[in-house]
Enzyme design. Structure first.
Site, PDB file in Angstrom:
ATOM      1  N   LYS A 121     -50.191  17.426 -82.847  1.00  0.00           N
ATOM      2  CA  LYS A 121     -49.120  18.423 -82.791  1.00  0.00           C
ATOM      3  C   LYS A 121     -47.898  17.873 -82.055  1.00  0.00           C
ATOM      4  O   LYS A 121     -46.763  18.030 -82.503  1.00  0.00           O
ATOM      5  CB  LYS A 121     -49.625  19.695 -82.125  1.00  0.00           C
ATOM      6  CG  LYS A 121     -48.611  20.838 -82.134  1.00  0.00           C
ATOM      7  CD  LYS A 121     -48.079  21.099 -80.747  1.00  0.00           C
ATOM      8  CE  LYS A 121     -47.127  22.272 -80.713  1.00  0.00           C
ATOM      9  NZ  LYS A 121     -46.627  22.552 -79.353  1.00  0.00           N
ATOM     10  N   ASP A 139     -48.571  25.433 -83.935  1.00  0.00           N
ATOM     11  CA  ASP A 139     -49.017  25.888 -82.624  1.00  0.00           C
ATOM     12  C   ASP A 139     -49.752  27.218 -82.783  1.00  0.00           C
ATOM     13  O   ASP A 139     -50.017  27.665 -83.896  1.00  0.00           O
ATOM     14  CB  ASP A 139     -47.834  26.002 -81.650  1.00  0.00           C
ATOM     15  CG  ASP A 139     -46.848  27.101 -82.051  1.00  0.00           C
ATOM     16  OD1 ASP A 139     -47.031  27.750 -83.106  1.00  0.00           O
ATOM     17  OD2 ASP A 139     -45.892  27.330 -81.284  1.00  0.00           O
TER      18      ASP A 139
END
Length: 207
Positions: A121, A139
């Site tokens: 991420k 997220d």
């Protein structure tokens, strides 16, 4: 609406509400963005933005950061949480950037994810926002909304990322992930969410 129609409606609505979403983490270059994104794990952007000015006043590049003692870094970032592990990661990745990448943030997923404390991420945000490479960082906000909107039933952010990439055009990913984050915070929170007050959920619920 079928899934494709929902995706098209969502993209249009997000463009209306958030046509020019800014990166919520304060930064000046790829290195400061990398550090800020790393610090944002299991914390809030607001809290990170409160601490990074003091950190970057002491060190704005890998050489300066590597010269700091990890205890000094940890003291500055303590309000963010997980300061012992994050300070070690910041120190370690700064040394790696000097030793392996001529002091520059690498422009590939593989090289970024090989740095201490940098997961997929974090690498995706840096690739998307620092280097404008198509990526879809997922997220908790995006994971939540994708499930609510019936765009993905992925049990992990990795599965959700895969599903969203299949639904939305590649050239929209970098902007879209920011638009969904802002929308989630404004209209589609994890708690106290009211369908009737959500510009997207209210329409989707009609079928």
């Amino acid at each position: 609406m079928n899934k494709k129609q929902r995706a098209e409606f969502i993209a249009k609505k997000l463009e209306e509400l958030f046509p020019d979403p800014a990166i919520p983490l304060q930064h000046d270059d790829p290195f400061t963005l990398l550090i800020a994104v790393l610090l944002s794990a299991q914390s809030t952007d607001a809290r990170v933005n409160q601490c990074t000015p003091a950190l970057f006043a002491k060190a704005r590049n890998p050489k300066e950061m590597a010269a700091l003692d990890t205890a000094e870094i940890a003291a500055i970032i303590r309000p963010i949480g997980l300061s012992p592990s994050k300070s070690r990661a910041i120190s370690g990745l700064s040394r790696d950037l000097i030793e392996k990448h001529q002091g520059k943030v690498p422009r590939s997923f593989a090289a970024l994810e090989a740095l201490p404390g940098v997961g997929h991420k974090t690498a995706s945000v840096v690739m998307a926002q620092a280097f404008h490479h198509p990526a879809f960082p997922v997220d908790t906000h995006i994971h939540r909304c994708a499930k609510r909107w019936g765009l993905s039933h992925g049990k992990s952010v990795k599965e959700t990322e895969r599903d969203l990439k299949r639904l939305f055009p590649r050239n929209t990913w970098n902007k879209l992930h920011l638009q969904i984050i802002y929308f989630a915070r404004t209209y589609c929170p994890a708690r106290s969410h009211k369908v009737e007050n959500c510009p997207i959920c209210s329409e989707i619920s009609k079928g």
